[in-house]
Scaffold this active site. Structure first.
Site, PDB file in Angstrom:
ATOM      1  N   LYS A 282     -23.867 -39.489  53.358  1.00  0.00           N
ATOM      2  CA  LYS A 282     -24.645 -39.178  54.550  1.00  0.00           C
ATOM      3  C   LYS A 282     -26.045 -39.764  54.400  1.00  0.00           C
ATOM      4  CE  LYS A 282     -25.295 -35.307  57.728  1.00  0.00           C
ATOM      5  NZ  LYS A 282     -25.103 -33.847  57.937  1.00  0.00           N
ATOM      6  N   GLU A 366     -17.580 -19.811  63.999  1.00  0.00           N
ATOM      7  CA  GLU A 366     -18.262 -18.767  64.763  1.00  0.00           C
ATOM      8  C   GLU A 366     -17.390 -17.529  64.977  1.00  0.00           C
ATOM      9  OE1 GLU A 366     -20.042 -22.723  65.632  1.00  0.00           O
ATOM     10  OE2 GLU A 366     -17.995 -21.938  65.751  1.00  0.00           O
ATOM     11  N   ARG A 394     -17.563 -20.011  71.666  1.00  0.00           N
ATOM     12  CA  ARG A 394     -16.325 -20.213  70.909  1.00  0.00           C
ATOM     13  C   ARG A 394     -15.796 -18.902  70.327  1.00  0.00           C
ATOM     14  NH1 ARG A 394     -16.215 -25.657  68.840  1.00  0.00           N
ATOM     15  NH2 ARG A 394     -15.767 -24.989  66.715  1.00  0.00           N
TER      16      ARG A 394
END
Length: 635
Positions: A282, A366, A394
């Site tokens: 990354k 979540e 969600r």
């Protein structure tokens, strides 16, 4: 400056280059990304990490016939640049510009839109099944980051994909070394060999030969397969994926274009579900982003060196929330903090550093976060789950079934409620008032400023019931901050300005714009009351109905969808009370998705700033006339 990139107007142009030129192209794309994102802002580190992978995918596959599905979407910048959007890329995430995420209406190469995580495998499997039913030979490639695999939806999709055995390639972009460190020349060699046509053909011939040996052939074949699986399990970390029915390939070096091309060319000839494990870095190519990928995940535009320094901005709502939680946590060891992979974004890093044993990052999950919080609440703790409004959607069933139905004292801190700006429609927190206020047992509140936020947080934690506390993205209003925290009286708003011509009833981030609107109207000889509702549920019916009856004209203001939102709650209260003769106008987000742009620009477009609210009120009064009928309030 961008010699090769300037010639790439689509994937077909990419295929004209040789492997050495592709390596040079990757360097140019990386430079182009850093130059452009520095001006527009956006997701930098994640996109720097997938440059070579994006090039290899478009080189080996035939988009848009072949579908490349990007998970979350914040890693699709190179994909956009290579698919005809290079010249418009400077407008990404800008007002009326291209999106920072895949968007089907923007390009046929964007096979599936995404802004939330863990959706790519489900969508990819749907596409793959559709291609089978249509009888075409298109390939589907779902690119998912290792973090997104913590989302239960991704695991559900892996399970079904392995069962259906359709042609689906899942590329696992592993950029945090969280699954395996087994990467290098050996694993790359094994992966290439295990996917080559010679190896695959030889394997099938040997299986047929062994199976044909009388009496003992079956046993020998079983032993040979066990030996092969043991060797692959020893050399690769793919046991889990193969147990789910996937052919595991990798891990391979994700910044080595020749390796990527060789493996992808072999993989695309395989049948059934394939999991290709690619190791990337990354922030690749940009030192600071490599060293601090979390800090460079999303970056703001760089200000010109000549820009006049601005005075110190007020603290953000997020930081006020985080610091207040630490303050409360110092006095109460039962306060716990939960996040779904967003400790920095939700302001919980200070709490995590101060109380590591009372902080929980559950990953991109979540649903689990809220039910986990419910379990903690059962045992007498005071859990605070900080989740962006858009991501709380969600976990709707968990709010209903696991928290509200059981009346558990979980505080849901909904950050980024309302219009968030440049991330656009997938990230606007435009619906939480509508989808939460009708749930029994739930208290819904929103502060007018950062000082009220700290008091509301204390109120929520010690209320002893489920609470949704929503607050916007960005800085507060610079108000004085009380040193001592207090609990607010639940269901009580406050009258900030008393007027005679109409009543502005505002909630949360719209209260100060309503005050500004009242000041503008006063200059025009129109005197408006301003009510800070504070609570959407329970509503301060006495205050609102009294003001409505006194002025005869009510304008509600909210940074939420009008359908089922705060204004609807006010109308319901009036209807239920039997209040008649009062005209009501609601200001909020209409029944449409709001595109990207700065918060100020979007609020102006929707009439949610002071000037817009004042203009709406003036027009509404003009239509209402100057004489109000006699009103009757039926209790």
């Amino acid at each position: 400056m961008y010699t090769l990139l300037s010639k790439i107007n689509g994937p077909d142009d990419l295929k004209k280059l040789d492997a050495e030129e592709l390596v040079l192209l990757a360097d140019e794309v990386r430079g182009f990304l850093m130059d452009t994102v520095a001006k527009t802002g956006g997701h930098l580190a994640s996109n720097l990490g997938v440059v070579e992978l994006s090039i290899a995918l478009h080189y080996c596959f035939d988009s848009p016939k072949d579908n490349i599905v990007w998970d979350v979407g914040h890693q699709a910048y190179t994909h956009k640049i290579l698919t005809g959007r290079r010249d418009s890329f400077h407008t990404q995430r800008c007002y009326k510009g291209i999106s920072g995420f895949p968007k089907r209406s923007e390009s046929p190469h964007d096979a599936f839109g995404a802004g939330h995580s863990s959706t790519s495998i489900s969508a990819g499997l749907g596409l793959a099944v559709a291609h089978t039913l249509k009888g075409d030979d298109a390939r589907v490639i779902s690119v998912i980051g290792d973090g997104s695999l913590t989302g239960g939806m991704a695991l559900e999709a892996l399970n079904q994909a392995g069962h259906l055995k359709k042609n689906l390639i899942v590329v696992l972009n592993d950029n945090e070394m969280s699954i395996s460190k087994n990467v290098g020349a050996l694993s790359s060699f094994i992966s290439r060999k295990m996917t080559g046509s010679y190896y695959r053909g030889l394997k099938k011939e040997m299986e047929g030969l062994l199976a044909g040996i009388p009496a003992i052939g079956g046993n020998i074949l079983h032993f040979a397969k066990k030996a092969e699986n043991s060797l692959k399990g020893f050399l690769t970390p793919g046991t889990l994926f193969e147990a789910l029915g996937f052919e595991y390939v990798g891990p391979i070096a994700g910044h080595d274009i020749p390796t990527l091309l060789g493996v992808l060319e072999n993989v695309k000839r395989l049948e059934g579900p394939i999991l290709l494990h690619v190791m990337t870095k990354k922030g690749k190519g940009h030192g600071p982003a490599e060293d601090m990928p979390d800090k460079y995940h999303g970056v703001a535009p760089t200000k010109p060196a000549s820009a006049t320094p601005s005075k110190q901005a007020p603290p953000s709502y997020t930081s006020v929330f985080g610091n207040t939680l630490v303050k409360l946590g110092e006095k109460d060891e039962k306060i716990l903090a939960i996040t779904a992979a967003m400790p920095d974004g939700t302001g919980l890093t200070p709490f995590a550093e101060r109380f590591p044993e009372r902080f929980f990052d559950v990953g991109i999950a979540e649903q689990h976060a809220l039910t986990f919080a419910a379990g903690l609440a059962v045992e007498g703790f005071r859990p605070v789950a900080a989740i962006y409004s858009t991501f709380t959607q969600r976990a709707y069933d968990q709010v209903f079934h696991d928290i509200c139905l059981q009346k558990l004292p979980v505080t849901m801190a909904l950050d980024r409620a309302g219009l968030v700006g440049d991330d656009g429609p997938t990230h606007h927190g435009a619906f939480d008032l509508s989808y939460l206020r009708h749930l029994p047992e739930l208290t819904v509140m929103a502060p007018k400023d950062e000082n009220e936020l700290q008091h509301m947080l204390k109120t929520a934690i010690y209320l002893g019931r489920p609470v949704s506390l929503r607050y916007p993205r960005g800085a507060g209003f610079g108000v004085a901050m009380d040193k001592e925290l207090k609990s607010l009286e639940v269901g009580k708003g406050e009258l900030l300005v008393e007027g005679t011509d109409l009543t502005l009833v505002a909630v949360g981030s719209t209260v100060y714009p309503a005050l500004e609107a009242a000041a503008i109207l006063k200059q025009k000889g129109i005197f408006a009351s301003v009510v800070n509702a504070r609570f959407v549920k329970p509503l301060d019916r006495d205050l609102i109905l009294a003001e409505a009856g006194r002025t005869g004209c009510v304008v509600t203001v909210e940074e939420n969808a009008l359908l089922g939102g705060f204004g609807s709650a006010v109308l319901e209260a009036m209807a239920d009370s039997g209040l008649t003769g009062v005209r009501v106008k609601r200001i909020g987000i209409p029944d449409s998705f709001v595109e990207q742009g700065s918060q100020a620009q979007l609020r102006a477009d929707l009439g949610l700033d002071g000037a817009g609210i004042a203009a709406t009120c003036q027009a509404f009064l003009k239509g209402a006339g100057s004489v109000h009928p006699q009103l009757t309030v039926v209790k």
